[in-house]
Motif scaffolding. Structure first.
Motif, PDB file in Angstrom:
ATOM      1  N   PRO A  66      38.050  34.400  28.052  1.00 15.84           N
ATOM      2  CA  PRO A  66      39.025  34.692  29.221  1.00 15.84           C
ATOM      3  C   PRO A  66      38.135  35.314  30.332  1.00 15.84           C
ATOM      4  O   PRO A  66      37.261  36.102  30.368  1.00 15.84           O
ATOM      5  CB  PRO A  66      40.029  35.541  29.035  1.00 15.84           C
ATOM      6  N   VAL A  67      38.603  34.866  31.579  1.00 17.42           N
ATOM      7  CA  VAL A  67      37.875  35.447  32.943  1.00 17.42           C
ATOM      8  C   VAL A  67      38.792  36.580  33.317  1.00 17.42           C
ATOM      9  O   VAL A  67      40.248  36.482  33.179  1.00 17.42           O
ATOM     10  CB  VAL A  67      37.951  34.357  34.010  1.00 17.42           C
ATOM     11  N   ASP A  68      38.366  37.523  33.694  1.00 17.12           N
ATOM     12  CA  ASP A  68      38.762  38.765  34.158  1.00 17.12           C
ATOM     13  C   ASP A  68      39.360  38.462  35.326  1.00 17.12           C
ATOM     14  O   ASP A  68      39.006  37.833  36.363  1.00 17.12           O
ATOM     15  CB  ASP A  68      37.685  39.672  34.503  1.00 17.12           C
ATOM     16  N   PRO A  69      40.992  38.795  35.468  1.00 16.95           N
ATOM     17  CA  PRO A  69      41.641  38.428  36.812  1.00 16.95           C
ATOM     18  C   PRO A  69      41.466  39.289  37.762  1.00 16.95           C
ATOM     19  O   PRO A  69      41.853  38.882  39.051  1.00 16.95           O
ATOM     20  CB  PRO A  69      43.131  38.651  36.353  1.00 16.95           C
ATOM     21  N   LEU A  70      40.523  40.262  37.766  1.00 10.99           N
ATOM     22  CA  LEU A  70      40.282  41.173  38.709  1.00 10.99           C
ATOM     23  C   LEU A  70      38.526  40.366  39.273  1.00 10.99           C
ATOM     24  O   LEU A  70      38.290  40.962  40.395  1.00 10.99           O
ATOM     25  CB  LEU A  70      40.072  42.644  38.488  1.00 10.99           C
ATOM     26  N   TYR A  71      38.172  39.685  38.703  1.00  9.22           N
ATOM     27  CA  TYR A  71      36.961  39.075  39.248  1.00  9.22           C
ATOM     28  C   TYR A  71      37.298  38.597  40.544  1.00  9.22           C
ATOM     29  O   TYR A  71      38.093  37.369  40.696  1.00  9.22           O
ATOM     30  CB  TYR A  71      36.365  38.126  38.198  1.00  9.22           C
ATOM     31  N   LEU A  78      35.634  44.508  41.206  1.00  4.48           N
ATOM     32  CA  LEU A  78      34.898  45.113  39.996  1.00  4.48           C
ATOM     33  C   LEU A  78      33.514  45.788  40.459  1.00  4.48           C
ATOM     34  O   LEU A  78      32.890  45.538  41.470  1.00  4.48           O
ATOM     35  CB  LEU A  78      34.512  43.836  38.915  1.00  4.48           C
ATOM     36  N   PRO A  79      33.115  46.798  39.571  1.00  2.19           N
ATOM     37  CA  PRO A  79      31.831  47.545  39.883  1.00  2.19           C
ATOM     38  C   PRO A  79      30.764  46.568  39.875  1.00  2.19           C
ATOM     39  O   PRO A  79      30.622  45.248  39.062  1.00  2.19           O
ATOM     40  CB  PRO A  79      31.697  48.452  38.752  1.00  2.19           C
ATOM     41  N   ALA A  80      29.613  47.102  40.723  1.00  2.00           N
ATOM     42  CA  ALA A  80      28.482  45.937  40.635  1.00  2.00           C
ATOM     43  C   ALA A  80      27.963  45.652  39.549  1.00  2.00           C
ATOM     44  O   ALA A  80      27.818  46.656  38.389  1.00  2.00           O
ATOM     45  CB  ALA A  80      27.483  46.679  41.623  1.00  2.00           C
ATOM     46  N   GLY A  81      27.545  44.741  39.075  1.00  2.00           N
ATOM     47  CA  GLY A  81      26.955  44.113  38.108  1.00  2.00           C
ATOM     48  C   GLY A  81      27.817  43.577  36.733  1.00  2.00           C
ATOM     49  O   GLY A  81      27.316  43.023  35.935  1.00  2.00           O
ATOM     50  N   TRP A  82      29.341  43.909  37.185  1.00  2.00           N
ATOM     51  CA  TRP A  82      30.006  43.277  36.287  1.00  2.00           C
ATOM     52  C   TRP A  82      30.328  41.908  36.249  1.00  2.00           C
ATOM     53  O   TRP A  82      30.385  41.294  37.437  1.00  2.00           O
ATOM     54  CB  TRP A  82      31.354  43.740  36.357  1.00  2.00           C
ATOM     55  N   GLY A  83      30.435  41.094  35.353  1.00  2.00           N
ATOM     56  CA  GLY A  83      30.432  39.817  35.357  1.00  2.00           C
ATOM     57  C   GLY A  83      32.118  39.230  35.315  1.00  2.00           C
ATOM     58  O   GLY A  83      33.010  40.017  35.504  1.00  2.00           O
ATOM     59  N   ARG A  84      32.308  38.001  34.989  1.00  2.00           N
ATOM     60  CA  ARG A  84      33.520  37.505  35.084  1.00  2.00           C
ATOM     61  C   ARG A  84      34.145  37.445  33.735  1.00  2.00           C
ATOM     62  O   ARG A  84      35.361  37.284  33.416  1.00  2.00           O
ATOM     63  CB  ARG A  84      33.467  35.946  35.343  1.00  2.00           C
ATOM     64  N   CYS A  85      33.486  37.952  32.828  1.00  2.00           N
ATOM     65  CA  CYS A  85      34.021  37.809  31.207  1.00  2.00           C
ATOM     66  C   CYS A  85      35.147  38.742  31.042  1.00  2.00           C
ATOM     67  O   CYS A  85      34.582  40.154  30.979  1.00  2.00           O
ATOM     68  CB  CYS A  85      32.862  37.947  30.336  1.00  2.00           C
TER      69      CYS A  85
END
Length: 103
Positions: A66-71, A78-85
């Protein structure tokens, strides 16, 4: 196609439908239109994931996850470096909470 992909599509379409039916036909508010566009993009991404390929997350560990709804959320990024997962980001959140002494 996975069950998670199908549930994500159903959830996104339900959200889009709820927003669309609650719009004021005379003059929809700009934030309502933005919410509808976001829900429809989420539905399109989920529908694309049903066809196969790399998946919406871009994650090598969970390509069909699933894609993170906060992306992409401008108000709560989201904090820097965090992806969509969502799965990887949730693991990062739990690890950060443990480091801070929370549950």
């Amino acid at each position: 196609m996975s069950y998670a992909d199908l549930r994500e599509l159903q959830s996104a379409l339900t959200t889009a439908s709820d927003i669309a039916f609650s719009l004021d036909a005379a003059a929809p508010a700009p934030h309502e239109a933005e919410q509808l566009v976001d829900a429809l993009r989420r539905a399109l991404t989920a529908a694309s994931a049903l066809s196969g390929g790399l998946g919406a997350t871009g994650c090598s560990e969970h390509p069909k996850g699933p894609v993170d709804p906060l992306y992409g959320d401008k108000s709560d990024p989201l904090p820097a470096g965090w992806g969509r997962c969502l799965l990887c980001n949730d693991r990062r959140r739990r690890a950060g909470a443990q480091r801070r002494g929370w549950r």
